[in-house]
Design a protein around this motif. Structure first.
Motif: not given
Lengths: 113, 115
Positions: B23-30, B66-70
């Protein structure tokens, strides 16, 4: 091709002595990193070299720690007046440039008695 | 760098697929998702990385939601030699220099592959 090599593989030293650890990165890799891993813990960043730029020393834990790199080749990590808490595996990694995947050497296991 | 959360340990039978979540719910776009592993007494080994598309190489597949949070690292046919600690790391990639390039390892997932 050859990977990252480090020497010595093991080093036992007495408290208060200085030690020098060596890293030979993969040829052509401009970026070089030193990490420390204490027993049962994750990697702790120490220092980063990128080409001829000034190294990023923000991870060095004290002024007893220093590192040098000659151009884009060998690097040495020096620990002066070693303490028991310096006991750890010291890992070196290199990458083609910043932001690329890092390839690690086998590490040097340092034991300070 | 964004913080990651991984289960401390997992077991997998040899020959079966090992699915390791992160889980990486705080991942940013870059920020990219990187996976490394560390076999006992060896240095960490790069496995795979990705930004938003699923990736596959000779070692593993990386599935990013798709939301890149995990994300999930998949070892399709685990062997005993895959027993290791697996680290999920998110960090800035691309044209960034300095400490942004360093890897920050958490405690990872200890994967035990059994007969």
């Amino acid at each position: 091709g050859a990977g990252v090599s480090q020497s010595p593989s093991n080093k036992v030293t007495e408290k208060g002595k200085d030690v020098e650890l060596r890293c030979d990165p993969i040829s052509g890799h401009t970026a070089l990193y030193w990490y420390r891993q204490r027993l049962g813990q994750g990697l702790e960043f120490l220092i980063y070299f990128q080409g001829n730029s000034a190294p990023d020393k923000s991870g060095l834990p004290s002024d007893r720690f220093s590192a040098e790199r000659t151009g884009e080749s060998v690097s040495t990590l020096t620990i002066q007046r070693t303490q028991q808490e310096d006991s750890a595996v010291y890992l070196c990694a290199s990458s083609q440039s910043w932001g690329r995947e890092q390839y690690f050497g086998p590490g040097t296991r340092l034991t300070v008695t | 760098d964004a913080k990651t959360t991984q289960p401390p340990s997992m077991d997998c039978a040899e020959g079966r697929a090992a699915n390791l979540p992160c889980n990486h719910s705080t991942i940013s776009g870059n920020e990219y998702v990187y996976w490394y592993r560390q076999i006992h007494s060896q240095g960490p080994q790069y496995i795979i990385h990705g930004l938003k598309n699923n990736e596959t190489n000779e070692m593993a597949s990386l599935i990013i939601t798709e939301d890149r949070k995990s994300s999930t690292l998949i070892l399709p046919h685990a062997t005993l030699r895959d027993t290791a600690v697996y680290y999920c790391i998110v960090r800035v990639g691309g044209s960034v220099t300095g400490t942004a390039s360093k890897l920050t390892f958490g405690t990872g997932t200890r994967l035990q592959v059994t007969l």
